[in-house]
Design a protein around this motif. Structure first.
Motif, PDB file in Angstrom:
ATOM      1  N   MET A  46      92.314  65.231 117.216  1.00 58.54           N
ATOM      2  CA  MET A  46      91.079  64.872 116.550  1.00 58.54           C
ATOM      3  C   MET A  46      90.952  65.393 115.121  1.00 58.54           C
ATOM      4  O   MET A  46      89.984  65.112 114.436  1.00 58.54           O
ATOM      5  CB  MET A  46      89.882  65.362 117.375  1.00 58.54           C
ATOM      6  CG  MET A  46      89.721  64.622 118.696  1.00 58.54           C
ATOM      7  SD  MET A  46      89.782  62.829 118.519  1.00 58.54           S
ATOM      8  CE  MET A  46      88.402  62.564 117.413  1.00 58.54           C
ATOM      9  N   TRP A  82      85.142  66.669 118.406  1.00 57.89           N
ATOM     10  CA  TRP A  82      85.433  66.518 119.830  1.00 57.89           C
ATOM     11  C   TRP A  82      84.348  67.253 120.598  1.00 57.89           C
ATOM     12  O   TRP A  82      84.188  68.461 120.455  1.00 57.89           O
ATOM     13  CB  TRP A  82      86.806  67.087 120.167  1.00 57.89           C
ATOM     14  CG  TRP A  82      87.199  66.884 121.605  1.00 57.89           C
ATOM     15  CD1 TRP A  82      86.998  67.752 122.635  1.00 57.89           C
ATOM     16  CD2 TRP A  82      87.863  65.744 122.160  1.00 57.89           C
ATOM     17  NE1 TRP A  82      87.492  67.224 123.813  1.00 57.89           N
ATOM     18  CE2 TRP A  82      88.026  65.990 123.544  1.00 57.89           C
ATOM     19  CE3 TRP A  82      88.315  64.544 121.619  1.00 57.89           C
ATOM     20  CZ2 TRP A  82      88.637  65.077 124.398  1.00 57.89           C
ATOM     21  CZ3 TRP A  82      88.922  63.637 122.474  1.00 57.89           C
ATOM     22  CH2 TRP A  82      89.088  63.901 123.832  1.00 57.89           C
ATOM     23  N   GLY A 153      85.648  61.811 121.612  1.00 57.89           N
ATOM     24  CA  GLY A 153      86.054  62.020 120.236  1.00 57.89           C
ATOM     25  C   GLY A 153      85.248  61.114 119.324  1.00 57.89           C
ATOM     26  O   GLY A 153      85.150  59.912 119.559  1.00 57.89           O
TER      27      GLY A 153
END
Length: 286
Positions: A46, A82, A153
């Motif tokens: 991420m 996240w 995410g």
């Protein structure tokens, strides 16, 4: 495959398996700011620099037609977040108001508790779907809240930067409105499938809808893996776990799905579609 190239709301028939690659865990001032805003800067796959964020935004229809300089400026005001179940999606971070683009996993929209409605799921927002604070919320959706019930995410977009870019390039409002209209039509279709028809039809149609929206293609097979539990499906349909289990058992006996712990493996999207249509036809004939 980098998650910067994850498919944006394609049919499950077109989805490729998209694993998330591990990235480094180095810190920077930008990441420290993100962490202070409540997100995890170092979750697998991420962390993105501005170039990767620009690529991801470009893949979304709302931003596909943006001039390169404008998109670069917007990407510089974005960050990857996240969130784990229970973490708050506040629409605000250390840099001010923000909007969201779902990059992996999904968000749950549900009605907040009040005298008439107990906590119940309205719809799930998957990859490529957006939450913007630039538009007023209709009165009928005032009690609708977005919560994190699964790991998700997100790309966090500065709403101020987005608004400023729209003022400089007003033609981009049209792209955004068309994209949001398409999203609302998809949500409407999901809700209709969840609430209308027989119980058998509602279960089959909802599994089909979310397999297309949220599912991951199982490489080398026509199957799709839907990361949705029996309890979560029951919340969407406002049905008991026992009822949902019985209907999923019927689909499994027909060879259309395979129940796994916490998720559903759809053996054939086409077969499930035929089953849902057949259930609909039987209701019409009745």
């Amino acid at each position: 495959m980098s998650d910067a190239t994850l498919p944006q709301r394609k049919s499950a028939l077109d989805l490729a398996a998209c694993g998330v690659a591990e990235r480094g865990r180095g810190r920077c001032a930008r990441c420290e700011l993100l962490q202070s805003a409540g997100g995890k800067h170092d979750s697998p796959g991420m962390r993105k620099d501005a170039a990767e964020l620009k690529t991801t935004l470009r893949a979304n229809p709302a931003f596909a037609g943006w001039p390169a300089p404008a998109l670069e400026a917007l990407a510089a005001r974005c960050r990857s977040v996240w969130l784990e179940p229970g973490q708050e999606l506040s629409g605000q971070n250390a840099l001010g108001p923000c909007s969201y683009l779902v990059q992996s996993g999904w968000l749950t929209q549900r009605y907040a508790s009040n005298a008439a409605v107990t906590d119940c799921t309205f719809v799930l927002l998957g990859r490529g779907m957006m939450l913007f604070d630039l538009l007023p919320k209709a009165s009928s959706f005032e009690n609708l809240e977005t919560v994190v019930t699964r790991s998700v995410g997100l790309i966090e977009i500065s709403s101020d930067a987005l608004r400023n870019a729209m003022e400089v390039h007003p033609g981009r409002w049209g792209d955004l409105m068309l994209c949001l209209l398409d999203q609302e039509q998809t949500i409407f279709s999901c809700v209709v499938g969840q609430l209308t028809g027989s119980v058998s039809q509602r279960v089959a149609q909802t599994v089909l809808q979310y397999a297309n929206l949220l599912g991951d293609r199982i490489e080398g097979t026509p199957g799709v893996d839907l990361n949705l539990s029996q309890d979560e499906l029951g919340s969407l349909l406002h049905l008991s776990r026992t009822t949902v289990g019985r209907e999923l058992g019927a689909l499994e006996s027909a060879g259309l799905i395979d129940r796994r712990y916490g998720h559903i493996r759809v053996s054939s999207i086409q077969g499930l579609c035929r089953f849902a249509n057949a259930a609909s036809d039987s209701i019409s004939e009745a």
